[in-house]
Design a protein around this motif. Sequence first.
Motif, PDB file in Angstrom:
ATOM      1  N   LYS A 220     -17.057  -4.848  -9.193  1.00  0.00           N
ATOM      2  CA  LYS A 220     -16.370  -6.232  -8.913  1.00  0.00           C
ATOM      3  C   LYS A 220     -16.107  -6.159  -7.967  1.00  0.00           C
ATOM      4  O   LYS A 220     -15.202  -5.131  -6.870  1.00  0.00           O
ATOM      5  CB  LYS A 220     -14.919  -6.461  -9.981  1.00  0.00           C
ATOM      6  N   ASP A 221     -15.689  -7.201  -6.786  1.00  0.00           N
ATOM      7  CA  ASP A 221     -14.786  -7.312  -5.862  1.00  0.00           C
ATOM      8  C   ASP A 221     -13.874  -7.340  -6.318  1.00  0.00           C
ATOM      9  O   ASP A 221     -13.010  -7.679  -7.043  1.00  0.00           O
ATOM     10  CB  ASP A 221     -15.113  -8.997  -4.895  1.00  0.00           C
ATOM     11  N   THR A 222     -13.156  -6.401  -4.923  1.00  0.00           N
ATOM     12  CA  THR A 222     -11.902  -5.493  -5.684  1.00  0.00           C
ATOM     13  C   THR A 222     -10.865  -5.482  -4.332  1.00  0.00           C
ATOM     14  O   THR A 222     -11.069  -5.094  -3.572  1.00  0.00           O
ATOM     15  CB  THR A 222     -11.971  -4.685  -6.369  1.00  0.00           C
ATOM     16  N   LEU A 223      -9.345  -5.879  -4.806  1.00  0.00           N
ATOM     17  CA  LEU A 223      -8.244  -5.745  -4.087  1.00  0.00           C
ATOM     18  C   LEU A 223      -7.848  -4.627  -4.550  1.00  0.00           C
ATOM     19  O   LEU A 223      -7.125  -4.733  -5.931  1.00  0.00           O
ATOM     20  CB  LEU A 223      -7.527  -6.940  -3.535  1.00  0.00           C
ATOM     21  N   ILE A 224      -6.942  -3.656  -4.099  1.00  0.00           N
ATOM     22  CA  ILE A 224      -5.812  -2.898  -4.709  1.00  0.00           C
ATOM     23  C   ILE A 224      -4.670  -3.541  -3.732  1.00  0.00           C
ATOM     24  O   ILE A 224      -4.660  -2.946  -2.405  1.00  0.00           O
ATOM     25  CB  ILE A 224      -6.607  -1.253  -4.301  1.00  0.00           C
ATOM     26  N   VAL A 225      -3.925  -3.503  -3.942  1.00  0.00           N
ATOM     27  CA  VAL A 225      -2.025  -3.552  -2.796  1.00  0.00           C
ATOM     28  C   VAL A 225      -1.319  -2.518  -3.595  1.00  0.00           C
ATOM     29  O   VAL A 225      -1.084  -2.612  -5.132  1.00  0.00           O
ATOM     30  CB  VAL A 225      -1.815  -5.282  -3.235  1.00  0.00           C
ATOM     31  N   TRP A 226      -0.562  -2.339  -2.625  1.00  0.00           N
ATOM     32  CA  TRP A 226       0.192  -0.545  -3.515  1.00  0.00           C
ATOM     33  C   TRP A 226       1.711  -1.011  -2.466  1.00  0.00           C
ATOM     34  O   TRP A 226       1.245  -1.515  -1.220  1.00  0.00           O
ATOM     35  CB  TRP A 226      -0.580   0.779  -2.890  1.00  0.00           C
ATOM     36  N   GLY A 227       2.777  -0.633  -3.048  1.00  0.00           N
ATOM     37  CA  GLY A 227       3.737  -0.343  -2.382  1.00  0.00           C
ATOM     38  C   GLY A 227       3.496   0.725  -1.714  1.00  0.00           C
ATOM     39  O   GLY A 227       3.999   1.901  -1.946  1.00  0.00           O
ATOM     40  N   GLU A 228       3.824   0.405  -0.021  1.00  0.00           N
ATOM     41  CA  GLU A 228       3.890   2.541   0.566  1.00  0.00           C
ATOM     42  C   GLU A 228       4.452   2.695   0.691  1.00  0.00           C
ATOM     43  O   GLU A 228       5.038   4.158  -0.002  1.00  0.00           O
ATOM     44  CB  GLU A 228       4.294   1.597   2.197  1.00  0.00           C
ATOM     45  N   ASN A 229       5.945   2.813  -0.415  1.00  0.00           N
ATOM     46  CA  ASN A 229       7.338   3.347  -1.092  1.00  0.00           C
ATOM     47  C   ASN A 229       7.840   3.679  -2.304  1.00  0.00           C
ATOM     48  O   ASN A 229       8.514   3.582  -3.001  1.00  0.00           O
ATOM     49  CB  ASN A 229       8.562   3.182  -0.249  1.00  0.00           C
ATOM     50  N   ASP A 230       6.180   3.192  -3.078  1.00  0.00           N
ATOM     51  CA  ASP A 230       6.038   2.950  -4.605  1.00  0.00           C
ATOM     52  C   ASP A 230       6.587   4.589  -4.851  1.00  0.00           C
ATOM     53  O   ASP A 230       6.061   6.164  -4.275  1.00  0.00           O
ATOM     54  CB  ASP A 230       5.406   2.936  -5.017  1.00  0.00           C
ATOM     55  N   GLN A 231       7.515   5.016  -5.745  1.00  0.00           N
ATOM     56  CA  GLN A 231       8.663   5.877  -6.580  1.00  0.00           C
ATOM     57  C   GLN A 231       7.517   6.512  -7.261  1.00  0.00           C
ATOM     58  O   GLN A 231       7.983   7.285  -8.019  1.00  0.00           O
ATOM     59  CB  GLN A 231       9.552   6.539  -6.584  1.00  0.00           C
ATOM     60  N   LEU A 232       7.169   5.505  -8.701  1.00  0.00           N
ATOM     61  CA  LEU A 232       6.697   6.076  -9.944  1.00  0.00           C
ATOM     62  C   LEU A 232       4.647   6.680  -9.780  1.00  0.00           C
ATOM     63  O   LEU A 232       4.514   7.539  -9.785  1.00  0.00           O
ATOM     64  CB  LEU A 232       6.624   4.502 -10.162  1.00  0.00           C
ATOM     65  N   PHE A 233       4.697   5.394  -8.834  1.00  0.00           N
ATOM     66  CA  PHE A 233       3.038   5.820  -9.152  1.00  0.00           C
ATOM     67  C   PHE A 233       3.091   6.334  -7.061  1.00  0.00           C
ATOM     68  O   PHE A 233       2.626   5.185  -6.666  1.00  0.00           O
ATOM     69  CB  PHE A 233       1.699   5.362  -9.183  1.00  0.00           C
ATOM     70  N   PRO A 234       2.761   6.775  -6.590  1.00  0.00           N
ATOM     71  CA  PRO A 234       2.548   6.745  -4.783  1.00  0.00           C
ATOM     72  C   PRO A 234       1.233   6.863  -4.662  1.00  0.00           C
ATOM     73  O   PRO A 234      -0.808   6.271  -5.404  1.00  0.00           O
ATOM     74  CB  PRO A 234       2.487   8.995  -4.789  1.00  0.00           C
ATOM     75  N   VAL A 235       1.019   5.527  -3.211  1.00  0.00           N
ATOM     76  CA  VAL A 235       0.349   5.309  -2.792  1.00  0.00           C
ATOM     77  C   VAL A 235      -0.920   5.992  -2.005  1.00  0.00           C
ATOM     78  O   VAL A 235      -1.805   5.677  -2.057  1.00  0.00           O
ATOM     79  CB  VAL A 235       0.940   4.742  -0.989  1.00  0.00           C
TER      80      VAL A 235
END
Length: 297
Positions: A220-235
């Motif tokens: 599928k056409d997929t967008l991955i969005v991530w918080g740069e400062n994620d301390q739970l699941f690192p970017v």
Amino acid sequence: MTTKNYHQALIDRIETPVTQSNVMAGSIKTAYLSSGSGQPIILLHGAGAGAVTWYPSIGAISEHFHVIAPDIVGYGESDKPEASYDRTYFSKWLKHFMLAVNIPKAHIIGLSQGGAIALQFALDNPEMIDKLVLVDAGALGARPSFASILGMLWLNSFPSSLANRFYSRFILFDPKNRDSNHAHYSVQVIKSKGGKNAFRLGRGAAVSAMSENSLRQIVKDTLIVWGENDQLFPVEYGEAASKIFPYARLVRIHNAGHLPLMDQPEAFNSALLEFLTENRKVEEENRPNKALHRTSR
């Protein structure tokens, strides 16, 4: 405030009319929010609270789409049975839910554990998904730090405002960016009858790592969005995943943690809508292993 007061206070934050409904998804009474009209979008929250987690985004998205945000089985106002709470269980529930609300196909947006559910659903029912958005998603190999796991155990075993404040530092760039009603509601949901079942019985199975071979099957056409400062699941895990999916792009959200929709709602909503509203056909040079990257500030 009571549980319902916290819940309603978050709905009141959504600056557009929202309908609260219930439906039987198989044997599971499932509560859900809906707003807007047009092409349907299913919003899948993470492992806590419920559909009201999407309060910063429902209004903006519903200006362009028909938004349906369910309380995933085990959370919110939905049933919380004794069950396996692994990805297969959640995926089957989601199919039952979509059929119950008469939506044969939709864009799917999954946050954290909701992202892991979306991934499994994409493998199990590819014909029911249009575009896929993964927000700081589970099942991509990230391993939370010991301290964050400790906070998760504390909150889900002995839910309290203190435990929630401790855990907040791992899911938000700035805990002040989250409406306090969401924190209170999260605790109240865990304290409710069956509220510990998803954590106690699931034991993290829903977010366990999926194989690269499985991920490559999601076309599928997929967008991955991530918080740069994620301390739970690192970017870094989002970056790695964007190179595995055949048709993916990555958007990093600056000054945002595991819940970028709360830390940076304008940047987050803008990234989603840009992806969802474009009539894009992926060109051959942007297909396998050539993910597009961008940082939103």
